[in-house]
Scaffold this motif. Sequence first.
Motif, PDB file in Angstrom:
ATOM      1  N   LEU A  53       0.809  -1.219   0.000  1.00  0.00           N
ATOM      2  CA  LEU A  53       0.000   0.000   0.000  1.00  0.00           C
ATOM      3  C   LEU A  53       0.843   1.270   0.000  1.00  0.00           C
ATOM      4  O   LEU A  53       0.319   2.378  -0.156  1.00  0.00           O
ATOM      5  N   GLY A  54       2.142   1.131   0.207  1.00  0.00           N
ATOM      6  CA  GLY A  54       3.001   2.309   0.302  1.00  0.00           C
ATOM      7  C   GLY A  54       2.954   2.966   1.655  1.00  0.00           C
ATOM      8  O   GLY A  54       3.459   4.087   1.827  1.00  0.00           O
ATOM      9  N   LEU A  55       2.354   2.303   2.641  1.00  0.00           N
ATOM     10  CA  LEU A  55       2.313   2.848   3.998  1.00  0.00           C
ATOM     11  C   LEU A  55       3.640   2.642   4.709  1.00  0.00           C
ATOM     12  O   LEU A  55       3.935   3.315   5.701  1.00  0.00           O
ATOM     13  N   LEU A  56       4.425   1.701   4.232  1.00  0.00           N
ATOM     14  CA  LEU A  56       5.797   1.478   4.701  1.00  0.00           C
ATOM     15  C   LEU A  56       6.726   1.505   3.499  1.00  0.00           C
ATOM     16  O   LEU A  56       6.309   1.222   2.369  1.00  0.00           O
ATOM     17  N   LYS A  57       7.980   1.831   3.739  1.00  0.00           N
ATOM     18  CA  LYS A  57       8.975   1.880   2.679  1.00  0.00           C
ATOM     19  C   LYS A  57      10.010   0.767   2.900  1.00  0.00           C
ATOM     20  O   LYS A  57      10.494   0.586   4.030  1.00  0.00           O
ATOM     21  N   PRO A  58      10.372   0.040   1.872  1.00  0.00           N
ATOM     22  CA  PRO A  58      11.392  -1.006   2.048  1.00  0.00           C
ATOM     23  C   PRO A  58      12.763  -0.407   2.306  1.00  0.00           C
ATOM     24  O   PRO A  58      13.083   0.686   1.831  1.00  0.00           O
ATOM     25  N   ASN A  59      13.576  -1.118   3.066  1.00  0.00           N
ATOM     26  CA  ASN A  59      14.969  -0.714   3.247  1.00  0.00           C
ATOM     27  C   ASN A  59      15.789  -1.034   2.012  1.00  0.00           C
ATOM     28  O   ASN A  59      16.804  -0.393   1.737  1.00  0.00           O
ATOM     29  N   LYS A  60      15.304  -2.040   1.282  1.00  0.00           N
ATOM     30  CA  LYS A  60      16.024  -2.485   0.087  1.00  0.00           C
ATOM     31  C   LYS A  60      15.012  -3.100  -0.873  1.00  0.00           C
ATOM     32  O   LYS A  60      13.987  -3.639  -0.452  1.00  0.00           O
ATOM     33  N   GLY A  61      15.288  -3.013  -2.166  1.00  0.00           N
ATOM     34  CA  GLY A  61      14.425  -3.628  -3.155  1.00  0.00           C
ATOM     35  C   GLY A  61      13.323  -2.701  -3.631  1.00  0.00           C
ATOM     36  O   GLY A  61      13.302  -1.508  -3.317  1.00  0.00           O
TER      37      GLY A  61
END
Length: 250
Positions: A53-61
């Motif tokens: 949902l884009g509510l969190l951002k990945p650290n990688k990838g």
Amino acid sequence: MQNSIVIDIKNLSFSYSKETVLTDVNLTVNRGEFISIVGPNGGGKTALLKLMLGLLKPNKGKVLIFGQQPEKARLNIGYMPQHANLDINFPITVMETALMGRIGAGLTGRYKKKDIQIAKDTLAKLNLQDFYNRSFGELSGGQRQRVLIARALCCEPQMLLLDEPTANIDPEVEESLFKTLKELNKKMTIILVSHDIGFVSQIVESVICVNRKVVVHPTSKLNGNMIKDIYGGDLRMVRHDHRCNFFNPE
């Protein structure tokens, strides 16, 4: 990106502070699939949904939804969170709850005729046409869940994400909800989180197993060893007619 791919996740890792939640995730979901996400508490299921949902951002990838960044694709996604932030004592009707799903309405709470008609039609599809003016707090647990699904559907999504939609409802209501979701699946992609592997395996073709890493299994190949690997420790299976549940022994 092929048009049939609605979720494309590559080499994703995610952490809360210093705690690793997901690592090395690669996942594709095709248009029209009905998939369940399973795994132990704290394994990363909800985090995976929020990354979609884009509510969190990945650290990688990277995460692409309909070929776009998740934030840009949100208007095409209906989302029902695990614990809806609705006080059952708050004086809000079923219709007002459903209308919350109409993104873009003014802050005055004035909705267009089109918004109201979409909410009515959506509630009717979920057999809630007799409850438009009822208080949300007066409804049964199963009825509330259907209203919250209606709220998610009111944005006319191409994909529906549901986090534990059958929590705290009885088996008969749960089965009715899954029948409703199977009907909705004819028009949209559905991804739901559920702990009940035995039941969802009867209605979905594959499960996304999440326990820090992500592995996709066809439900036809699920067995005791796989369940043990997902949840850790020994598990018992109890069968009641055609219903199976897996749970940790005391």
